[in-house]
Structure formats: structure tokens, C-alpha cells
Design a protein around this motif. Structure first.
Motif, PDB file in Angstrom:
ATOM      1  N   HIS A 123       0.842  -1.072   0.079  1.00 34.37           N
ATOM      2  CA  HIS A 123      -0.126  -0.120  -0.002  1.00 34.37           C
ATOM      3  C   HIS A 123       0.884   1.419  -0.014  1.00 34.37           C
ATOM      4  O   HIS A 123       1.917   1.254   0.594  1.00 34.37           O
ATOM      5  CB  HIS A 123      -1.026   0.124   1.167  1.00 34.37           C
ATOM      6  N   ARG A 124       0.519   2.264  -0.517  1.00 28.48           N
ATOM      7  CA  ARG A 124       1.116   3.506  -0.723  1.00 28.48           C
ATOM      8  C   ARG A 124       0.202   4.634  -0.169  1.00 28.48           C
ATOM      9  O   ARG A 124      -0.931   4.584  -0.426  1.00 28.48           O
ATOM     10  CB  ARG A 124       1.605   3.737  -2.108  1.00 28.48           C
ATOM     11  N   PRO A 140       7.554   2.977  11.395  1.00 25.93           N
ATOM     12  CA  PRO A 140       8.099   3.534  10.307  1.00 25.93           C
ATOM     13  C   PRO A 140       7.754   2.711   9.122  1.00 25.93           C
ATOM     14  O   PRO A 140       7.565   1.616   9.060  1.00 25.93           O
ATOM     15  CB  PRO A 140       9.779   3.437  10.536  1.00 25.93           C
ATOM     16  N   PRO A 141       7.318   3.305   8.163  1.00 23.80           N
ATOM     17  CA  PRO A 141       6.863   2.593   6.718  1.00 23.80           C
ATOM     18  C   PRO A 141       8.252   1.950   6.056  1.00 23.80           C
ATOM     19  O   PRO A 141       9.378   2.548   6.433  1.00 23.80           O
ATOM     20  CB  PRO A 141       6.534   3.758   5.778  1.00 23.80           C
ATOM     21  N   ALA A 142       7.931   0.927   5.414  1.00 19.77           N
ATOM     22  CA  ALA A 142       8.929   0.157   4.839  1.00 19.77           C
ATOM     23  C   ALA A 142       9.877   1.005   3.822  1.00 19.77           C
ATOM     24  O   ALA A 142      11.000   0.869   3.587  1.00 19.77           O
ATOM     25  CB  ALA A 142       8.587  -1.038   3.905  1.00 19.77           C
ATOM     26  N   VAL A 153       4.984   7.142   0.744  1.00 21.76           N
ATOM     27  CA  VAL A 153       5.274   6.099   1.521  1.00 21.76           C
ATOM     28  C   VAL A 153       4.682   4.994   1.233  1.00 21.76           C
ATOM     29  O   VAL A 153       3.738   4.927   0.669  1.00 21.76           O
ATOM     30  CB  VAL A 153       4.892   6.479   3.133  1.00 21.76           C
ATOM     31  N   ARG A 154       5.442   3.787   1.455  1.00 22.39           N
ATOM     32  CA  ARG A 154       4.905   2.506   1.067  1.00 22.39           C
ATOM     33  C   ARG A 154       5.261   1.591   2.079  1.00 22.39           C
ATOM     34  O   ARG A 154       6.050   1.758   3.030  1.00 22.39           O
ATOM     35  CB  ARG A 154       5.869   2.031  -0.165  1.00 22.39           C
ATOM     36  N   LYS A 179      -6.676   7.707   2.479  1.00 16.72           N
ATOM     37  CA  LYS A 179      -6.007   6.484   3.410  1.00 16.72           C
ATOM     38  C   LYS A 179      -5.162   5.637   2.086  1.00 16.72           C
ATOM     39  O   LYS A 179      -5.267   6.112   1.060  1.00 16.72           O
ATOM     40  CB  LYS A 179      -7.323   5.833   3.622  1.00 16.72           C
ATOM     41  N   GLY A 180      -4.320   4.843   2.649  1.00 14.58           N
ATOM     42  CA  GLY A 180      -3.294   4.223   1.821  1.00 14.58           C
ATOM     43  C   GLY A 180      -4.152   3.367   0.590  1.00 14.58           C
ATOM     44  O   GLY A 180      -5.295   2.853   1.113  1.00 14.58           O
TER      45      GLY A 180
END
Length: 574
Positions: A309-310, A341-343, A371-372, A406-407
Motif C-alpha cells: 500500500h502507498r 516507520p513505513p518500509a 510512503v509504502r 487513506k493508503g
């Protein structure tokens, strides 16, 4: 239908192309076959998600709506319809077309091609939604030889829509490599619709009236190919339609989403370095000299999977201290990532601002945060809330281009390969019988073609001027999975000698710093006065992953044309 020449048109370059194009092509002039290309790497992912929601879906619904208006016209005029609109469900679309024909009171023989869907085979890894082999044109040819009026396929190569129809019409066999290669090249020129008739063309200003406006260029007509028994063709369009067909528009499309001199397909490998273009008159370009070789022993398999998800937030920075403002908000947002923390976190500052700007918009820059993460909750509310909470507590003039969302899921494309003999390729004929397409008797492993000898630089090129490359050269760029290609061409021999000597891989990396650390390969096509560069990894994991500002590299060639270098004054336009 004349045996001497086969007129094949195209009415779609992608899923979402001009809806009226099918009617325009059927009524605009003589035609024997009308193709439609609806599938791209991203489209297969979209259809895969459709199929998740409803197992009865998976085909291009637009095509069926177009046929509601145009199937009767096609039958009246004796035009065969061939498209890959079947996507992930060619049998289902074929049945829908039969039901449509019955409702319309039309006698229509419908066939389809299947065998490309390899998802059930398994072993493709986690999260794979689609796994489809790129089939050739022989299944299409078998359907047409059996008398089909409409043929729908799943994932075939784009050019196969044309080469399969030509093989059926002229009786070509699998060893007619030169003829098949000629049709494959014609098919590649047609596949993206109006890109062959002036759409997305580097020198579009030359096609527009000098007095202002864009005249017929506003709505370019779709292309067609007059294919001859020897595999040569003439690229043209219906009389009175917009746009233009000339050596430049055809060259641009030949370079689109290709790479080296060998253009490999399931039926034949076409040698792009043998293609010769000749303008025969207004809107008529002859394509001749194409040599073909045996196809490679493997088929490409396109894999689409959900990558995670992003989420994205774009901050607007206005006026003075742009870089300091950017560092300020980046530090504030870093606080939001401490707990989860996002990947992947990516920031990009786009300097659209100007000093002493006359409008607020032109005084502003954009700071983009992407962010992903595999977990939607990590990129959803925490990110959105953190951005919104800074509204009264950050840099002066804080605002966003849009409220955070939202993602959302993103996709990843990957190419795999499998032996031709491992895929069961079937033509399901109008009477319901199944014809299995055999594998090529001969195959040839792909090898890079050695760079040919370059032409000598002519005299009189010492005096130079700093100028954009685009004053001299055209370009077109596109995507293939995570890689991008940039085709660059010129129109005069002296300019070609200079371009071939100057635009090396190091020079390209210098002009396009985003490519500096990536593998880059240069391919030389002297007959087209063209260079084609492949940049590996520029697009991350493909268009659906949206890893880059321009995820399909559509504008990469135009960026290159806008870069300045020392160009001989003699070559520059006066």
C-alpha cells in the motif's frame, strides 16, 4: 477482400482510447480487418482486480459497448474484427459477443484464442494476480482461416493482431520469417493508434498551421497498413482524417517501447536495423526491407502482483527559503514515523517556483512525500493525521494540494520466461472445436547485435552553439516493466553522424542524472538515423508501483530534448 493487398486498421491503442474510433475506422474508408489493442502491463493488473471482485469479469468492457454500435457496420462492410480485448477472459467475451449478435439479429461467427493464462500453474510467488504468456499470431490466423468474423484473444503480443491476420490472408507459414517480420513491424507501428499519425510527436509544431491553432492535429485519425504478400506495407490513414503520416511519425512509433535491433516475438524476431522507410506521397510511408529470424525458444510471461500500500502528500512551499521550509517539514514528519516507520519513505522537492513571481502559483514549489508498506494501516491514518496536524505548526504559508487520503494498494510488474513448448496455445474456432497451435520448428536464442560502423563526421562542424538537443533531434520514450526506453532520431545524414558520435551512454547519463547510476544500453539503428537507449530499473517495479513522478517514462524523451549541449551551428535550424 483483395488477395494483393490487405488493409488492416487499428481503432484502439489502450483500454480507454477514443470510443468513437471503431465507428470512424469502419465508415471512413475501405478496410479488410480492424484491430484493437486494449492490453498493457497496467491493464492486466486492473483486469486482475476486476476478476477478484467478480469472477465473470476480466475483459475490456469498452469493446463490447463499441460492438453494440458497430458490429452491424462491420458485417455489412465485410470487415473482420480482431482484438485482445478478451484480457483474462477471452471465452467469456466471445460468448457475450455471440449473445450481442443474436440480440441484434446478426449472423456473426465468433472465435477466440486462449492458453496464455498461466496463473493456475502456480509457482509464481506470493500475491500474483495475473500470469500471462505473450502468445503470437498463429492462433488468430487459425481462427480467421476457419471463417471467423470476430476474433478475441487474451494476452498476445500487440503486433500479433496484425501479423496473425496477414498470415491467414496470404497463407504464410511459420518459416516465412521475412514476411512475418514485415507484418510484425507494421503491427508495432499500428498498435498505439494515433501515435503513428502525429499524436505525442516531438515535432508537433511543424504539423500545426503557422497562423495559429492546431487544425487537423487536434484529432488525429487512426492508422492503417496496406500489407502486401511479400510482407512490405504502406502506413497511411483514411482520407480527410486529422494528423499526418510521414517518415518522422512512423520512426517515432517504431522506436516506442522497443530496444535493440532484434525485436523478438513468439512467431518471429524482426530485425529493426533492416527497416527502410520511404515517403510515397502525402500520408503514405512504405515500410520495406524487413528481415526476420527464427523466434526465441521462450515466451515472455507478464506477472502482476499486489506490492503493498502507498500514500502520498504534497506540501506547497511558497516564496522565500524554499529549501529551509522543506527541511523543516521533513523533520516534523519524521516524528510521525518513529512508532511505526513505513518500509519506504521518499521525498522529492519540485522547484516550480520563480523569483519575484507575478502569481502565487508561480512563486510556489511542491514537496512530495510518498510512503509504502505492506500494511495499509502504517501508510493510512497515521500519515494523514500527522500531515494535517501540522497545519498551524509548521513553515509559514503551510498548505497541501489536496487532503491526505487513506493508503491505496499498488501493483508490481515482473517479466518471467517459459519454454514455448510448455504453453498450450489454442484457437477455439467458430464451430466450438479446439485447434492447438504448434510450437515453432526452429528457434534462435537472442543475442545482441554488434554496433555497426558509424558514419564519418562531415567537415564544417567545429563551430558550435549551446542549445537544446530537441532543436535537432526527435525522441519518444516509454516503459517496459521497471525499465525505460528512449528512442532518439534525426532527419539528415550530417546530423545522424554527429548524433551517433555524440550521444553516447556517458553523455546520456550526464544529460539525465536520474540515469547516472543505472545500467544503460545503447542500440544503433542507422537506417532510421536513430539511437535507442534502455535504462534498467528507472521505473522501479513497473508503472503500477508508481515509483517515479512519470511512472511510464512518457516524458523522459522530452526531458532529454530539453537538455542543452554544444551542437554544431551548421546543423541547427535557421
Amino acid at each position: 477482400m483483395s488477395r494483393e493487398v490487405l488493409r488492416i486498421g487499428n481503432a484502439s491503442g489502450f483500454y480507454g482510447d477514443r470510443f468513437e474510433a471503431m465507428r470512424e475506422m469502419l465508415t471512413g474508408g475501405p478496410l479488410d480487418v480492424l484491430t484493437g489493442d486494449y492490453l498493457a502491463e497496467l491493464t492486466m493488473l486492473i483486469l486482475g482486480r476486476d476478476r477478484l471482485r467478480d469472477s465473470a469479469l476480466g475483459y475490456a468492457k469498452t469493446y463490447l459497448r463499441q460492438l453494440e454500435e458497430c458490429l452491424g457496420i462491420a458485417r455489412e462492410r465485410g470487415v473482420k474484427l480482431v482484438s485482445n480485448a478478451g484480457g483474462l477472459a477471452p471465452a467469456a467475451l466471445a460468448e457475450e459477443i455471440r449473445e450481442l449478435a443474436e440480440r441484434l439479429g446478426l449472423d456473426v461467427r465468433v472465435a477466440h484464442v486462449e492458453g496464455d493464462d498461466l496463473l493456475g500453474r502456480g509457482g509464481w510467488g506470493e500475491g500474483v494476480l495475473t500470469a500471462n504468456a505473450y502468445l503470437g499470431g498463429e492462433g488468430i490466423a487459425a481462427c480467421l482461416r476457419a471463417g471467423a468474423d470476430v476474433v478475441v484473444t487474451g494476452r498476445v503480443t500487440d503486433a500479433a493482431l496484425v501479423s496473425g491476420a496477414a498470415a491467414a490472408h496470404f497463407g504464410w507459414g511459420p518459416e516465412d520469417h521475412d514476411r512475418l517480420a514485415g507484418a510484425v513491424v507494421a503491427g508495432h507501428i499500428l498498435e498505439c493508434g494515433t501515435q503513428a499519425t502525429g499524436g505525442n510527436y516531438a515535432f508537433f509544431g511543424e504539423l500545426a498551421p503557422r497562423e495559429g491553432g492546431f487544425g487537423l492535429l487536434r484529432r488525429p485519425g487512426f492508422p492503417l497498413a496496406e500489407i502486401h504478400e511479400d510482407g512490405t506495407s504502406v502506413i497511411t490513414k483514411h482520407p480527410g482524417t486529422g494528423g499526418r503520416v510521414d517518415a518522422g511519425t512512423v520512426t517515432a512509433q517504431l522506436l516506442y517501447e522497443t530496444a535493440g535491433a532484434r525485436y523478438a516475438g513468439p512467431d518471429v524476431t524482426a530485425r529493426l536495423d533492416t527497416v527502410r522507410l520511404t515517403e510515397e506521397g502525402p500520408d503514405r510511408v512504405r515500410v520495406a526491407g524487413v528481415r526476420g529470424e527464427a523466434p526465441p525458444p521462450t515466451l515472455k510471461v507478464g506477472l502482476n502482483r499486489l506490492g503493498g500500500h502507498r500514500n502520498e502528500v504534497v506540501f506547497v512551499l511558497t516564496g522565500l527559503d524554499i529549501e529551509a521550509k522543506a527541511e523543516f517539514v521533513k523533520a516534523q514528519m519524521a516524528e510521525a514515523f518513529v512508532k511505526s516507520p513505513p518500509a519506504e519513505v521518499r521525498w522529492e522537492l519540485v522547484r516550480t517556483d520563480r523569483p519575484d513571481a507575478p502569481t502565487q502559483e508561480t512563486a510556489s514549489a511542491l514537496l512530495r512525500l510518498v510512503v509504502r508498506d505492506p500494511d495499509q494501516s502504517v501508510v493510512g491514518r497515521p500519515l494523514s493525521a500527522a500531515a494535517v496536524e501540522l497545519a498551524l505548526a509548521s513553515y509559514p504559508g503551510f498548505h497541501l494540494t489536496a487532503p491526505p487520503a487513506k493508503g491505496t494498494p499498488y501493483g508490481v510488474f515482473e517479466a518471467a520466461y517459459t519454454g514455448q513448448e510448455t504453453v498450450a496455445h489454442f484457437a477455439v474456432l467458430p464451430d466450438g472445436s479446439r485447434h492447438q497451435v504448434g510450437v515453432p520448428a526452429r528457434t534462435l536464442a537472442l543475442e545482441e547485435v554488434a554496433e555497426p560502423a558509424l558514419p564519418p563526421l562531415p567537415a564544417g562542424l567545429r563551430e558550435t552553439r549551446r542549445a537544446p538537443l530537441g532543436l535537432l533531434a526527435g525522441a519518444r520514450s516509454g516503459d517496459k516493466g521497471g525499465s525505460a526506453n528512449i528512442g532518439v532520431w534525426v532527419r539528415e545524414e550530417a546530423a545522424w553522424a554527429w548524433l551517433a558520435a555524440t550521444l553516447t551512454v556517458p553523455k546520456l547519463r550526464e544529460l539525465l542524472p536520474e540515469c547516472a547510476e543505472l545500467p544503460v544500453t545503447r542500440h544503433v539503428l542507422p537506417n532510421l538515423r536513430a539511437l535507442n537507449f534502455t535504462v534498467e530499473g528507472l521505473l522501479g517495479e513497473g508503472v503500477a508501483s508508481q515509483a517515479r513522478f512519470d511512472p511510464q517514462a512518457k516524458g523522459l524523451g522530452e526531458w532529454l530534448r530539453a537538455r542543452h549541449l554544444d551542437i554544431p551551428v551548421r546543423l541547427l535550424p535557421s
